[in-house]
Design a protein around this motif. Structure first.
Motif, PDB file in Angstrom:
ATOM      1  N   HIS A  75      25.725   6.396   5.035  1.00  7.62           N
ATOM      2  CA  HIS A  75      26.436   5.130   5.181  1.00  7.62           C
ATOM      3  C   HIS A  75      26.544   4.678   6.638  1.00  7.62           C
ATOM      4  O   HIS A  75      27.031   3.590   6.904  1.00  7.62           O
ATOM      5  N   HIS A  76      26.124   5.526   7.542  1.00  8.91           N
ATOM      6  CA  HIS A  76      26.187   5.174   8.957  1.00  8.91           C
ATOM      7  C   HIS A  76      24.969   5.739   9.662  1.00  8.91           C
ATOM      8  O   HIS A  76      24.535   6.863   9.377  1.00  8.91           O
ATOM      9  N   ASP A 110      27.995  -6.031   9.252  1.00  9.81           N
ATOM     10  CA  ASP A 110      27.242  -5.614  10.435  1.00  9.81           C
ATOM     11  C   ASP A 110      28.174  -5.486  11.641  1.00  9.81           C
ATOM     12  O   ASP A 110      28.050  -4.554  12.438  1.00  9.81           O
ATOM     13  N   ARG A 116      30.118  -2.307  11.256  1.00 12.10           N
ATOM     14  CA  ARG A 116      29.292  -1.136  11.544  1.00 12.10           C
ATOM     15  C   ARG A 116      29.037  -1.009  13.038  1.00 12.10           C
ATOM     16  O   ARG A 116      29.000   0.101  13.580  1.00 12.10           O
ATOM     17  N   LEU A 125      33.425   2.231   5.471  1.00 17.16           N
ATOM     18  CA  LEU A 125      32.097   2.561   5.986  1.00 17.16           C
ATOM     19  C   LEU A 125      31.517   3.753   5.247  1.00 17.16           C
ATOM     20  O   LEU A 125      30.343   3.754   4.849  1.00 17.16           O
TER      21      LEU A 125
END
Length: 260
Positions: free
Chosen positions: A186-187, A97, A100, A39
């Protein structure tokens, strides 16, 4: 005299050599760490992951296979500029997805419903004001450390501050002509909410510009389906040059008017 049996031989309920509950927990923890690294740093290769986690190639492949089976990650082929020589292209692993979502903060549905109600009862301007107020706390907390850094290190300082709040951010030189830097997140803890209410992204972008003291532009967002949130940060020297040129143009215009 016979040897005394070991505890493993006499322990009931678990065959010899079977993994213990502690071993299973360790496996899950390591797998979660691998997913987190993907991630934060993905797309990334298996060898790079193994180096970061300290696992053998066989061990890292086992964890990657499990994450692939759970649809937490996906395989991407090497980017054209990373391919060297002949042979099969390298595999890069990226978060999906679903992966995440496993890191997304709870209560997305509640937040989305609340903002829908606010938009319906008070209008879109109220949503924008709410977004600005929400980001104001973040901006206030980040301001001292970002401003204390030298100008050329401020994007990196902002990335560090964002990472501390779970955004898994990083700073890098911009690939586009004209210089500048890129801030990559990234998040995004509010990606699902921001997909319906882009005012959250807009308020964040405005705050970045104020913190860095230079124009910024959002190039991609997780909320819109991109892999990462990417913000281009204009070069301070370029902005200073443009401002100086604008000032010169104004002086020339005023000089021209005076001479008439």
């Amino acid at each position: 005299m016979s040897e005394k049996p070991t505890s493993a031989e006499t322990a009931p309920g678990r065959p010899l050599g079977a993994p213990s509950a502690t071993a299973g927990t360790a496996e899950r923890d390591t797998r979660a760490r691998v997913a987190r690294l993907i991630l934060e740093h993905g797309p990334i290769t298996a060898s790079a992951l193994g180096d970061r986690v300290g696992l053998t190639p066989a061990a890292i492949r086992r964890h990657l296979d499990a994450l692939l089976a759970e649809d937490m990650i996906e395989v991407r082929r090497a980017r054209p500029q990373t391919r060297r020589g002949r042979g099969r292209p390298a595999k890069w692993f990226a978060i999906t997805d679903a992966g995440r979502n496993a890191f997304v903060h709870a209560y997305d549905d509640l937040a989305t419903s609340a903002l829908r109600f606010l938009a319906e009862t008070a209008g879109e301007r109220a949503v924008a004001e709410f977004a600005r107020r929400q980001i104001a706390d973040l901006e206030q907390r980040y301001h001292p450390s970002v401003q204390a850094a030298p100008p050329h290190q401020r994007v990196r300082k902002l990335a560090e501050a964002l990472s501390g709040d779970g955004y898994a951010a990083a700073a890098a030189k911009a690939p586009q002509p004209g210089g500048g830097e890129q801030l990559c997140q990234h998040h995004c803890p509010v990606a699902h909410v921001a997909a319906e209410f882009p005012q959250l992204c807009e308020a964040e972008t405005e705050a970045f510009s104020r913190l860095l003291g230079t124009p910024v532009q959002r190039l991609a967002t997780i909320a819109h389906g991109d892999g990462i949130c990417t913000t281009h940060v204009s070069s301070r020297s370029l902005c200073a040059g443009e401002a100086e040129a604008d000032g010169q143009n104004i002086d020339d215009e005023e000089s021209g008017r005076t001479s008439l």
